[in-house]
Enzyme design. Structure first.
Site, PDB file in Angstrom:
ATOM      1  N   GLU A 182       0.752  -1.278  -0.138  1.00 37.28           N
ATOM      2  CA  GLU A 182       0.012  -0.023   0.179  1.00 37.28           C
ATOM      3  C   GLU A 182       0.906   1.303  -0.175  1.00 37.28           C
ATOM      4  O   GLU A 182       1.379   1.776   1.153  1.00 37.28           O
ATOM      5  CB  GLU A 182      -0.837   0.057   1.288  1.00 37.28           C
ATOM      6  CG  GLU A 182      -2.079   0.797   1.041  1.00 37.28           C
ATOM      7  CD  GLU A 182      -2.015   2.304   1.101  1.00 37.28           C
ATOM      8  OE1 GLU A 182      -1.708   2.702  -0.076  1.00 37.28           O
ATOM      9  OE2 GLU A 182      -1.698   2.952   2.037  1.00 37.28           O
ATOM     10  N   CYS A 204      -1.924   9.078   2.958  1.00 40.38           N
ATOM     11  CA  CYS A 204      -1.980   8.471   1.515  1.00 40.38           C
ATOM     12  C   CYS A 204      -3.327   8.712   0.797  1.00 40.38           C
ATOM     13  O   CYS A 204      -3.013   8.960  -0.433  1.00 40.38           O
ATOM     14  CB  CYS A 204      -1.812   6.891   1.670  1.00 40.38           C
ATOM     15  SG  CYS A 204      -2.709   5.919   2.551  1.00 40.38           S
TER      16      CYS A 204
END
Length: 522
Positions: free
Chosen positions: A268, A302
């Site tokens: 990720e 993110c």
């Protein structure tokens, strides 16, 4: 929170001292005599505590403990594993305020967001508890008479979890709680920028495991240098899965190392998230979502909004609303309930933002608002900046890169196809959104020819994903999925089973193997 006594109270409540061991093999804390690192609060630049980092021998002890514990943990029924997660959830709920305060102290995000992060851990525990009774396989019809064909899911093994500083607790829980009910053991390497958050959580989980008489090594933590601990973790064949959250560059290194040994990487990585604002959009709704998406967590998510693609007919109206909203952002002490944006994690992050602004100006961008480093008084730590809006005529080279700071690039489009092309024209593919009240535009954005991201929203921010949906992205974001939906399958191994309850030995695809394919003699 300038009062030193209050900080000491938070640390002591969470069983953290001035000097803390940086490795735990289940419920056993190791001596860790490699060297020490300091946990420095970005709020005011003061040292919170020190941590003794792990050595190579410490890592070996932790990894061996995780493997040994796996052999016992995998045989405990999944609903019973879920009961352990339920007990962990109860402890997290009791310690919610103290854990949130520690996040704010060590990470700098405002207290409301820190409380949300702890709540996210509690929520993922709830999800995992239910999941422990729903690890379903499938039964299929065999093409051979008298045969049963099905598949089931088994525990995978010890897994490694590498987390970044921006969500120092929640991302671990996405992985660890799902892994626990799946029957795996966990070795956690947190960011060295926020080690106390990891140690506090480990002390809580250790208590639960000890009280239940479980073997050492089910949940482990190890803090150390990348060369000492990180590289050994990703290269260790005992770690069947490595889940890594961080930069694209880090993900490439981890992915190569794990694949070299044919392990299973779950990555990720970076996001360069975009929002399209169409002419029919509710601009009030869009402004609120854009502000949170771009400024929340000081731009250090993110899923932070980094690119705003606005229809040329409403460009100036949107800019006026945004600048007005940005001027109202209160920057300062993250413990103050009126504060909207706290500090960046450290001065290195501030320097990275300033470097990006210099580059974008050289490439033709125009700063519309903010971007300054705030200094003096409350801002003496040198970690505070004003959120920045930059207008660009096109996607400049710097726009293709993720700058982990509250830096928003704004550009225009005329046709929706052009907007989608701009949106998809970056290497990353995590989160995306369109603001429109036109059903056709919304459906086009969500179609196979629309957003190429792992997360695509309509009339919603790029930030704030719920734990029930699988979280992750495509392209340079790594392709991994964590948290909800069927992401649990990454933490287990699939097994296909066939049972022959007939007296014959037919082969698949109708293959005949002479007399050996006929009924056997009794």
């Amino acid at each position: 929170m300038p009062v030193t006594e209050k900080r000491r109270e938070i640390l002591e409540t969470l069983d953290l001292g001035g000097l803390n061991p940086g490795a735990c093999a289940g419920s056993r804390w190791l001596s860790c005599r490699d060297h020490t690192i300091q946990s420095i609060s970005p709020v005011d630049g003061q040292v919170l505590a020190e941590v003794c980092t792990a050595s190579e021998s410490d890592y070996e002890e932790v990894a061996s403990s995780a493997l040994k514990a796996f052999h016992a943990w995998r045989m405990i029924p999944a609903p019973r594993r879920g009961e352990i997660v339920r007990q962990i959830r109860s402890r997290l709920r009791l310690a919610k305020q103290e854990l949130a305060q520690l996040i704010t102290l060590e990470n700098g995000k405002i207290l409301a967001e820190a409380e949300g992060e702890v709540q996210e851990m509690i929520d993922i525990c709830d999800f995992a508890i239910g999941l422990s009774r729903m690890l379903y396989g499938s039964t299929m019809h065999s093409e051979r008479p008298g045969h049963r064909l099905y598949e089931q899911w088994h525990p995978l093994g010890p897994i490694g979890v590498i987390t970044a500083f921006n969500f120092p607790m929640a991302v671990w829980s996405w992985n660890a709680m799902i892994a626990l009910v799946a029957g795996d053991t966990v070795v956690w390497k947190p960011s060295s920028k926020v080690p106390l958050c990891a140690l506090a959580l480990s002390r809580i989980t250790c208590e639960v495991l000890q009280e239940n008489g479980l073997p050492e090594g089910i949940l482990n933590v190890i803090i150390g240098e990348g060369e000492t601990v990180g590289e050994r973790l990703v290269a260790d064949p005992r770690m069947r899965l490595i889940s890594a959250t961080g930069s694209v560059a880090m993900g490439r290194r981890v992915g190569r190392a794990v694949m070299d040994r044919l392990g299973r990487p779950l990555l990720e990585l970076g996001g360069n998230n975009g929002v399209i604002v169409a002419p029919s959009a509710d601009l009030g709704l869009a402004t609120r979502a854009i502000l949170f998406g771009a400024v929340g967590t000081a731009g250090q998510r993110c899923t932070t909004l980094r690119r705003l693609i606005v229809h040329d007919s409403i460009h100036e109206a949107v800019m006026e609303r945004l600048v007005r909203a940005y001027k109202q952002v209160r920057i300062g002490n993250p413990f103050d309930k009126k504060t909207i944006m706290g500090p960046l994690i450290d001065r290195e992050a501030v320097d990275g933002m300033q470097a990006a602004l210099e580059i974008v100006k050289n490439q033709g961008g125009r700063i519309r608002f903010g971007g300054e480093v705030l200094r003096g008084g409350l801002y003496s730590a040198g970690t505070y900046v004003s959120p920045c809006i930059v207008e660009v005529e096109r996607q400049l080279p710097i726009v293709l890169k993720e700058t982990f700071a509250p830096l928003l690039y704004v550009m225009t489009y005329h046709h929706l196809e052009e907007a989608i092309e701009i949106h998809n024209g970056v290497p990353q593919g995590l989160s995306s959104s369109i603001f429109t009240n036109d059903l056709r535009e919304a459906e086009r954005f969500l179609s196979a020819s629309g957003s190429d991201c792992g997360i695509a929203n309509v009339n919603l921010s790029t930030s704030g994903a719920e734990i029930g949906g699988a979280f992750g992205g495509e392209k340079d974001t790594g392709g991994g999925r964590e948290s909800g939906s069927d992401a649990w399958k990454a933490y287990m191994r699939r097994q296909t089973n066939t049972i022959n309850w007939s007296g014959d030995m037919p082969l698949a695809q109708g293959i005949e193997f002479g007399e050996f394919s006929s009924r056997s003699e009794s």
